[in-house]
Design a protein around this motif. Structure first.
Motif, PDB file in Angstrom:
ATOM      1  N   ARG A 105      34.768  51.225  68.223  1.00 53.56           N
ATOM      2  CA  ARG A 105      36.160  50.316  68.241  1.00 53.56           C
ATOM      3  C   ARG A 105      36.858  49.593  69.443  1.00 53.56           C
ATOM      4  NH1 ARG A 105      40.617  53.530  70.145  1.00 53.56           N
ATOM      5  NH2 ARG A 105      39.650  55.497  71.244  1.00 53.56           N
ATOM      6  N   ILE A 106      37.666  48.804  69.176  1.00 55.99           N
ATOM      7  CA  ILE A 106      38.083  48.090  70.133  1.00 55.99           C
ATOM      8  C   ILE A 106      39.103  48.715  71.107  1.00 55.99           C
ATOM      9  CG2 ILE A 106      39.907  46.343  70.606  1.00 55.99           C
ATOM     10  CD1 ILE A 106      39.151  44.988  68.481  1.00 55.99           C
ATOM     11  N   PRO A 107      38.919  49.040  72.175  1.00 58.44           N
ATOM     12  CA  PRO A 107      39.609  49.999  73.329  1.00 58.44           C
ATOM     13  C   PRO A 107      41.020  49.697  73.453  1.00 58.44           C
ATOM     14  CG  PRO A 107      37.535  49.066  74.370  1.00 58.44           C
ATOM     15  CD  PRO A 107      37.677  48.339  72.976  1.00 58.44           C
ATOM     16  N   PRO A 108      41.871  50.481  72.818  1.00 59.54           N
ATOM     17  CA  PRO A 108      43.379  50.407  72.856  1.00 59.54           C
ATOM     18  C   PRO A 108      44.063  50.068  74.128  1.00 59.54           C
ATOM     19  CG  PRO A 108      42.670  52.730  72.662  1.00 59.54           C
ATOM     20  CD  PRO A 108      41.411  52.048  72.344  1.00 59.54           C
ATOM     21  N   GLU A 109      43.044  50.483  75.236  1.00 64.05           N
ATOM     22  CA  GLU A 109      43.793  50.327  76.532  1.00 64.05           C
ATOM     23  C   GLU A 109      43.722  48.784  76.758  1.00 64.05           C
ATOM     24  OE1 GLU A 109      41.692  54.522  77.035  1.00 64.05           O
ATOM     25  OE2 GLU A 109      41.289  52.277  75.869  1.00 64.05           O
ATOM     26  N   LEU A 110      42.806  47.817  75.973  1.00 61.95           N
ATOM     27  CA  LEU A 110      42.564  46.578  76.376  1.00 61.95           C
ATOM     28  C   LEU A 110      43.579  45.707  75.781  1.00 61.95           C
ATOM     29  CD1 LEU A 110      38.812  46.423  76.762  1.00 61.95           C
ATOM     30  CD2 LEU A 110      40.586  46.816  78.438  1.00 61.95           C
ATOM     31  N   SER A 111      44.351  46.356  74.670  1.00 62.84           N
ATOM     32  CA  SER A 111      45.360  45.608  73.812  1.00 62.84           C
ATOM     33  C   SER A 111      46.577  45.145  74.870  1.00 62.84           C
ATOM     34  CB  SER A 111      45.999  46.450  72.778  1.00 62.84           C
ATOM     35  OG  SER A 111      46.459  47.660  73.421  1.00 62.84           O
ATOM     36  N   GLY A 112      46.427  43.712  74.737  1.00 63.33           N
ATOM     37  CA  GLY A 112      47.794  43.044  75.647  1.00 63.33           C
ATOM     38  C   GLY A 112      47.153  42.648  77.071  1.00 63.33           C
ATOM     39  N   LEU A 113      45.945  43.058  77.092  1.00 58.01           N
ATOM     40  CA  LEU A 113      45.147  42.596  78.398  1.00 58.01           C
ATOM     41  C   LEU A 113      44.301  41.473  78.271  1.00 58.01           C
ATOM     42  CD1 LEU A 113      44.712  45.988  80.065  1.00 58.01           C
ATOM     43  CD2 LEU A 113      46.563  44.408  80.423  1.00 58.01           C
ATOM     44  N   PRO A 114      44.638  40.053  78.250  1.00 55.20           N
ATOM     45  CA  PRO A 114      43.696  39.073  77.936  1.00 55.20           C
ATOM     46  C   PRO A 114      42.754  38.947  78.947  1.00 55.20           C
ATOM     47  CG  PRO A 114      45.869  38.272  78.924  1.00 55.20           C
ATOM     48  CD  PRO A 114      46.100  39.825  78.636  1.00 55.20           C
ATOM     49  N   ASN A 115      42.855  39.657  80.139  1.00 49.37           N
ATOM     50  CA  ASN A 115      41.859  39.071  81.141  1.00 49.37           C
ATOM     51  C   ASN A 115      40.744  40.504  81.129  1.00 49.37           C
ATOM     52  OD1 ASN A 115      42.790  36.956  82.023  1.00 49.37           O
ATOM     53  ND2 ASN A 115      44.365  37.663  83.179  1.00 49.37           N
ATOM     54  N   GLY A 116      40.973  41.406  80.474  1.00 51.12           N
ATOM     55  CA  GLY A 116      40.297  42.796  80.365  1.00 51.12           C
ATOM     56  C   GLY A 116      40.732  43.737  81.308  1.00 51.12           C
ATOM     57  N   GLY A 117      40.231  44.874  81.227  1.00 49.58           N
ATOM     58  CA  GLY A 117      40.419  46.127  81.998  1.00 49.58           C
ATOM     59  C   GLY A 117      39.660  47.342  82.078  1.00 49.58           C
ATOM     60  N   VAL A 118      39.916  48.468  82.342  1.00 40.61           N
ATOM     61  CA  VAL A 118      38.994  49.776  82.311  1.00 40.61           C
ATOM     62  C   VAL A 118      39.697  50.553  81.197  1.00 40.61           C
ATOM     63  CG1 VAL A 118      38.441  49.656  84.874  1.00 40.61           C
ATOM     64  CG2 VAL A 118      40.718  50.793  84.053  1.00 40.61           C
ATOM     65  N   PHE A 119      38.770  51.428  80.533  1.00 41.63           N
ATOM     66  CA  PHE A 119      39.091  52.154  79.324  1.00 41.63           C
ATOM     67  C   PHE A 119      38.081  53.165  79.490  1.00 41.63           C
ATOM     68  CE2 PHE A 119      36.060  49.026  77.926  1.00 41.63           C
ATOM     69  CZ  PHE A 119      35.243  49.682  77.166  1.00 41.63           C
ATOM     70  N   ASN A 120      38.449  54.300  78.750  1.00 47.37           N
ATOM     71  CA  ASN A 120      37.602  55.289  78.342  1.00 47.37           C
ATOM     72  C   ASN A 120      36.711  55.147  76.934  1.00 47.37           C
ATOM     73  OD1 ASN A 120      38.125  57.131  80.622  1.00 47.37           O
ATOM     74  ND2 ASN A 120      40.044  57.378  80.049  1.00 47.37           N
ATOM     75  N   TYR A 121      35.867  55.741  76.905  1.00 44.38           N
ATOM     76  CA  TYR A 121      35.156  55.608  75.716  1.00 44.38           C
ATOM     77  C   TYR A 121      33.875  56.603  75.428  1.00 44.38           C
ATOM     78  CZ  TYR A 121      30.399  54.201  77.524  1.00 44.38           C
ATOM     79  OH  TYR A 121      29.357  54.007  78.306  1.00 44.38           O
ATOM     80  N   ARG A 122      33.446  56.957  74.114  1.00 47.24           N
ATOM     81  CA  ARG A 122      32.743  58.025  73.952  1.00 47.24           C
ATOM     82  C   ARG A 122      31.274  57.213  73.249  1.00 47.24           C
ATOM     83  NH1 ARG A 122      37.274  61.181  73.453  1.00 47.24           N
ATOM     84  NH2 ARG A 122      37.340  63.107  74.372  1.00 47.24           N
ATOM     85  N   ASN A 123      30.149  57.627  73.692  1.00 45.01           N
ATOM     86  CA  ASN A 123      28.988  56.909  73.382  1.00 45.01           C
ATOM     87  C   ASN A 123      28.105  57.939  72.824  1.00 45.01           C
ATOM     88  OD1 ASN A 123      26.736  55.493  73.095  1.00 45.01           O
ATOM     89  ND2 ASN A 123      26.866  54.212  74.690  1.00 45.01           N
TER      90      ASN A 123
END
Length: 486
Positions: A105-123
């Motif tokens: 899914r789209i990382p919710p931490e990146l919403s509102g960050l047009p230049n990107g950022g860090v997030f947590n995910y599970r793979n």
């Protein structure tokens, strides 16, 4: 418990402990700054590398979209998503529906960050490849940048979990290292403080014994050669000098009581005899003259004692001058030539050129005069008792030996046994065979005091028969000796 507490308190108050703590604190601060700078620099390099890799991936995918359109972009994302690497992708349409990628899914931490950022995910796929339980995967840290390409939106990211774990390990190691260093520093400070405090206690014990009157005590020296040993050695030298002076004072007191009692009794008896003499005025005049002569001898003795005391205390001011020792010895010998002739002795002087020293001229002159006077007196006395003399001479020599001037006076008197040679340099010491002869026993003592004042010394040697007295005076005085002589 009270004694232990006092000892612990004394340890904590020692300068060594405080210095150890200060050194540990400074070292920890410096190490902390170094670790922080290294960590910050490493993290910056890794972050820049991750950003550069993501930007490179974005450029490649943009070229794929230009050549193959949305289908080509989809194929490129699919091929990259199948690889179990650190790359992360999520391709979606404008509505956010997933088309391809290895992110669920789209990382919710990146919403509102047009230049990107860090997030947590599970793979789960990566977890399964690593041998972990794919149904219960710990979150990992990642970095991603959203980009619009060919009417689609793609999130291109990078797994930076290894970087976060590295930072965590560095922090833990730093904390443990700093804690261990602080503990070792504390223990080291306590150990050093205990060692210093133990040595100081031994010094205090010796000092208290010395203050109680036991001047034979000395401060302990461990042999390590450190500053405490150097201080103890200097103080021990001072204590040795004090003990020597006190022994000399006691010896002088005893000798004055012993050696001056007889002259004073003789002085009193002469005065009484003059008063009782039936001749009257003539006898009293003779008695007064004899009394004056005896008083002069006593005054000479006391003046010599005072001079020796001043020499040993180094209390002569502004008296050190540069002088020609060879000329001085020649002048003194010339004064004693009539005395030697009268005693039927040959007084000879041998000198090796001009020898210049810095010394007290009056004292050196008096010391040389004492030596020559003693040599003539004892040589003449030996001849008076009928001893066979093939050599009727008193030999004086001046020479330079090992950087010092040596004045030697050799006589043909009775000599002095080796075991008595050190003793006769002390005040009022007169050997038994000389007790019946005039004298005070201060001549050699005065010579020794003059030599010591000039950082020199006196030694006695066998002349076979007779005695050789050698007075040694350094040619160049150091500043300390010059200060004492001046």
């Amino acid at each position: 418990m009270t004694a232990l507490g006092n000892f612990a308190g004394a340890l904590l108050r020692t300068t060594a402990f405080r210095l150890a703590l200060a050194a540990v604190a400074v070292f920890l601060l410096a190490a902390g700054l170094i670790v922080y700078v290294m960590f910050w620099q490493t993290n910056r390099v890794l972050t820049e590398q991750a950003v550069a890799t993501v930007n490179s991936e974005i450029a490649v995918l943009q070229r794929e979209a230009l050549t193959g359109g949305p289908a080509g972009l989809n194929a490129a994302v699919l091929s990259r998503s199948l690889a179990l690497g650190p790359g992360l992708y999520f391709l979606s349409d404008r509505r956010g529906n997933k088309i391809a990628g290895n992110l669920s899914r789209i990382p919710p931490e990146l919403s509102g960050l047009p230049n990107g950022g860090v997030f947590n995910y599970r793979n789960p796929a990566l977890a399964a490849a690593l041998g972990e339980n794919g149904t219960d995967v710990d979150p990992r840290l990642a970095f991603a940048v959203p980009v619009d390409v060919a009417g689609l939106r793609i999130y291109v990211g990078r797994d930076i979990e290894d970087q976060r774990q590295l930072a965590t390990r560095v922090r833990l190691i730093s904390l443990f290292g700093f804690g261990a260093l602080a503990l070792l520093g504390l223990l080291g400070g306590l150990l050093v403080s205990w060692m210093v405090l133990r040595r100081v206690d031994r010094i205090n014990s010796a000092s208290k014994a010395i203050m109680s009157g036991d001047l034979s005590q000395r401060l302990p020296v461990t042999g390590s050669g450190d500053e405490l040993d150097s201080l103890a050695e200097s103080l021990n030298q001072m204590l040795g000098r004090i003990e020597q002076l006190m022994s000399g004072l006691r010896e002088v007191s005893d000798n004055i009581a012993h050696d001056l009692k007889t002259p004073l009794n003789r002085l009193r008896n002469r005065a009484e005899a003059a008063l009782r003499d039936p001749r009257g005025g003539e006898a009293q005049r003779e008695g007064l003259e004899a009394t004056i002569e005896a008083a002069d001898e006593l005054m000479t003795t006391f003046n010599a004692l005072l001079l020796i005391a001043r020499l040993e205390a180094g209390a002569l001011e502004d008296s050190a001058v540069e002088l020609n020792l060879s000329n001085l010895v020649n002048d003194v010998a010339e004064l004693y030539e009539p005395v030697a002739d009268e005693a039927k002795l040959a007084l000879t002087v041998r000198e090796s050129g001009s020898i210049r020293i810095r010394a007290n001229q009056q004292l050196i002159t008096q010391a040389v005069a004492n030596l020559i006077d003693n040599a003539i007196k004892y040589s003449a006395r030996q001849m008076a008792v009928g001893a066979a003399q093939s050599d009727r001479s008193v030999k004086v020599s001046v020479e330079v030996v090992d950087g010092a001037a040596e004045i030697s006076v050799a006589d043909r008197g009775p000599g002095i046994a080796p075991e008595d040679r050190e003793r006769v340099l002390k005040r009022f010491v007169r050997l038994e065979k000389s007790r019946t002869a005039p004298g005070t026993g201060l001549g050699l003592s005065l010579v020794a005091a003059v030599a010591r004042l000039h950082n020199g010394g006196v030694r006695l040697e066998d002349n076979k028969p007779g005695l050789v007295v050698v007075m040694r005076v350094p040619i160049a005085l150091d500043k300390g000796a010059e200060g004492r002589a001046s």
